[in-house]
Design a protein around this motif. Structure first.
Motif, PDB file in Angstrom:
ATOM      1  N   SER A 194      -4.661  -3.619   4.779  1.00  0.00           N
ATOM      2  CA  SER A 194      -5.331  -3.547   3.474  1.00  0.00           C
ATOM      3  C   SER A 194      -6.216  -4.766   3.231  1.00  0.00           C
ATOM      4  N   ARG A 224      -7.211  -7.125   0.060  1.00  0.00           N
ATOM      5  CA  ARG A 224      -6.816  -7.452  -1.309  1.00  0.00           C
ATOM      6  C   ARG A 224      -7.931  -8.266  -1.955  1.00  0.00           C
ATOM      7  N   TRP A 261      -4.566   1.379  -5.528  1.00  0.00           N
ATOM      8  CA  TRP A 261      -4.993   1.382  -4.129  1.00  0.00           C
ATOM      9  C   TRP A 261      -6.085   2.425  -3.897  1.00  0.00           C
ATOM     10  N   LYS A 262      -7.112   2.037  -3.158  1.00  0.00           N
ATOM     11  CA  LYS A 262      -8.172   2.957  -2.751  1.00  0.00           C
ATOM     12  C   LYS A 262      -8.261   2.928  -1.227  1.00  0.00           C
ATOM     13  N   SER A 263      -8.950   3.919  -0.663  1.00  0.00           N
ATOM     14  CA  SER A 263      -9.129   3.956   0.788  1.00  0.00           C
ATOM     15  C   SER A 263     -10.506   3.424   1.143  1.00  0.00           C
ATOM     16  N   PRO A 311       0.840  -1.200   0.000  1.00  0.00           N
ATOM     17  CA  PRO A 311       0.000   0.000   0.000  1.00  0.00           C
ATOM     18  C   PRO A 311       0.876   1.252   0.000  1.00  0.00           C
ATOM     19  N   TRP A 317      -9.484   5.092   7.942  1.00  0.00           N
ATOM     20  CA  TRP A 317      -9.154   4.620   6.595  1.00  0.00           C
ATOM     21  C   TRP A 317      -8.124   3.497   6.599  1.00  0.00           C
ATOM     22  N   TRP A 318      -8.391   2.494   5.768  1.00  0.00           N
ATOM     23  CA  TRP A 318      -7.415   1.465   5.445  1.00  0.00           C
ATOM     24  C   TRP A 318      -7.347   1.403   3.913  1.00  0.00           C
ATOM     25  N   TYR A 319      -6.573   0.461   3.408  1.00  0.00           N
ATOM     26  CA  TYR A 319      -6.410   0.389   1.949  1.00  0.00           C
ATOM     27  C   TYR A 319      -7.112  -0.831   1.368  1.00  0.00           C
ATOM     28  N   GLU A 335       2.640   6.305   3.951  1.00  0.00           N
ATOM     29  CA  GLU A 335       1.981   7.477   4.510  1.00  0.00           C
ATOM     30  C   GLU A 335       3.022   8.365   5.179  1.00  0.00           C
ATOM     31  N   ARG A 348      -7.483  -2.958  -2.612  1.00  0.00           N
ATOM     32  CA  ARG A 348      -7.032  -3.006  -4.006  1.00  0.00           C
ATOM     33  C   ARG A 348      -7.573  -4.254  -4.685  1.00  0.00           C
TER      34      ARG A 348
END
Lengths: 241, 278
Positions: B40, B42, B208-210, A106, B237-239, A109, B241
């Motif tokens: 994240s 996946r 990647w999106k949040s 990811p 927020w996390w990720y 940050e 994809r």
């Protein structure tokens, strides 16, 4: 004949050890990019020195040329040459793969934990005297409004804390409120997570915008209660001068 | 010269094995175990249809998941100090056209008010995790919320950009299906990866999106619904994809790099040998 190469390698190693390990004993560690820059400059100096005349050029590059041509080599020398010839294309192949392969991680940050406050908050001082009564009132307000996240012991371990990312600040940690002025806390409590600037992205702070619920007097007294309960002192202008 | 060519033949063979090694080592097989301390979700690529209507499908068993802690919503009133659901597990799959996300969490009772939601940032502007509420120093972006509720048995496609702006979108693109069994809710959200609605998050494989999560325990306690509206369990927020297809063209470039490096070596060795023999 091998003298210049070995000398050059020793100089480079010496420069690296000095920059990486010795210098940090006296000052802040250098970033890796700066170390590479200094090594590149040192290498450039060695190359310039080694190629200043035909004899020095022969002394420096002659062994390399003879090694690569392979003539007259046998045994270990032959094996070493073969290894170099095999490793070079593999290294190029690996570098090609590394530069083209999509990252599987990811995004990093680069959140600034303590971004600069807006100008209107710089230099403010707590208008309320640090009397036992005010501190006690501040602790009471802290218990009611802040402790569910920041913890009854001011250590960031409130009952709600495990679900937050980033975790609530641990005020007993010398790296948090002890590094900040009261004015900074006043800004963060008053404006909350939505008051963060771009440097505070990604905006994950669950800190409420307390100005919508608490009068400024309460906020200043909560700050007093926090410092007293966490056994920390605010940073002051006097210390910075 | 023959010695040099022999060396290069060896280089080529070893290089070829190296490329094959790369290919097998980096093929996009999902890992076997769940990720501890997840950051994240996946969405792994599957062939054919997705288990969009069946949260208990065996297809989900082959996909590793992620787990995220939840906190009581304390950011704005009405707050809540204690929530039923402390963490949520998530798994994702896609087939290049459609995606499905399985959300799984422990809830001791099945209630009409039970609900779950996913939230995504929309567009290029970052958004605050709390309904994309207005930032004071810089303009943020909107969020897309997929809200499923036991009572309706459906997922609703919603949008928000700040408090009191949450609204159901005119165009609905999300489906939801939930099953409660033995104290566990499993809810599947599904949608096309891309839609024609600019209010929706658009999922491009590899990008990647949040994402953030929210869960409501709709149990009735003392005649009142325990968690509803702003009183809920939330994450920040996390990720997320959609995993991209393996790009084998990379290995073509690797072979080209190997060949160029070997050719460069050949030229150098030949030149050096000629220079020495003259």
């Amino acid at each position: 004949m091998k003298g210049p190469i070995i000398s050059g390698a020793v100089i480079l190693a010496g420069v690296f050890i000095f920059l990486k390990f010795l210098l940090p004993l006296f000052t802040a560690p250098l970033p890796a990019s700066l170390i590479y820059l200094y090594l590149a400059l040192a290498l450039s100096g060695i190359m310039i020195y080694g190629t200043m005349s035909a004899p020095s050029l022969e002394a420096m590059m002659g062994p390399v040329y003879r090694f690569l041509s392979g003539q007259g080599q046998s045994g270990m020398g032959h094996m070493a040459r073969l290894a170099v010839l095999v490793m070079f294309p593999l290294l190029v192949g690996w570098q090609t793969y590394s530069s083209l392969a999509p990252s599987d991680l990811p995004p990093a940050e680069n959140r600034t934990i303590h971004p600069a406050p807006p100008g209107e908050f710089v230099g403010l001082s707590n208008p309320y005297p640090k009397t036992p009564e005010n501190i006690m009132m501040g602790k009471g307000l802290y218990a009611a409004y802040c402790s569910p996240c920041h913890g009854a012991n001011f250590d960031g371990k409130g009952t709600a804390a495990p679900g937050f990312n980033p975790p609530p600040a641990d005020f007993t940690d010398p790296g948090t409120i002890a590094q900040l002025q009261e004015a900074y806390l006043f800004w963060r409590i008053k404006k909350g997570g939505v008051g963060l600037p771009v440097e505070g992205m990604p905006w994950k702070s669950a800190m409420p915008r307390w100005e919508e619920e608490l009068p400024e007097e309460f906020i200043w007294k909560i700050i007093m209660g926090e410092y007293d309960g966490a056994h920390q002192s605010p940073r002051t202008w006097e210390e910075e001068e | 010269m023959l010695n040099g060519l022999g060396s290069l033949r060896t280089i080529s063979i070893i290089g070829l094995f190296g490329v094959l090694g790369f290919s097998s080592a980096f093929a996009s097989e999902p890992p076997a175990s769940e990720e501890p301390g997840s950051v994240s979700v996946r969405m792994y690529q599957l062939e054919g249809s997705l288990p969009v209507d069946d949260p208990n499908s065996s297809q989900w068993d082959s996909v590793p998941g992620s787990e995220f802690n939840l906190a009581p919503q304390v950011h704005w009133p009405p707050r809540i100090q204690e929530v039923t659901v402390k963490s949520v597990k998530a798994k994702g799959v896609h087939n290049g056209q459609e995606l499905a996300i399985l959300v799984e969490y422990d809830d001791p009772t099945e209630d009409a008010g039970d609900a779950a939601a996913l939230e995504f940032m929309v567009g290029d502007k970052p958004a605050h995790f709390a309904h994309g509420q207005e930032m004071l120093q810089v303009e943020g972006g909107p969020v897309n919320i997929w809200f499923w509720k036991k009572e309706s048995g459906q997922a609703v496609d919603m949008s928000a950009k700040g408090f009191k702006t949450l609204e159901t979108q005119p165009r609905q693109d999300v489906q939801g299906k939930g099953v409660w069994q033995n104290g566990t809710w499993k809810v599947v959200f599904s949608r096309l990866l891309k839609t024609e609605d600019e209010q929706d998050v658009q999922i491009e494989p590899g990008e990647w999106k949040s994402v953030a999560f929210a869960i409501w325990d709709g149990a009735i306690v003392d005649g009142l619904v325990k968690e509803k509206g702003g009183q809920k369990a939330v994450s920040t927020w996390w990720y997320i994809r959609a995993e991209p297809s393996a790009d084998n063209s990379i290995f073509g470039w690797v072979i080209l790099g190997l060949a160029l490096a070997a050719a460069f070596e050949l030229v150098i060795v030949r030149k050096l040998r000629k220079g020495q023999s003259v």
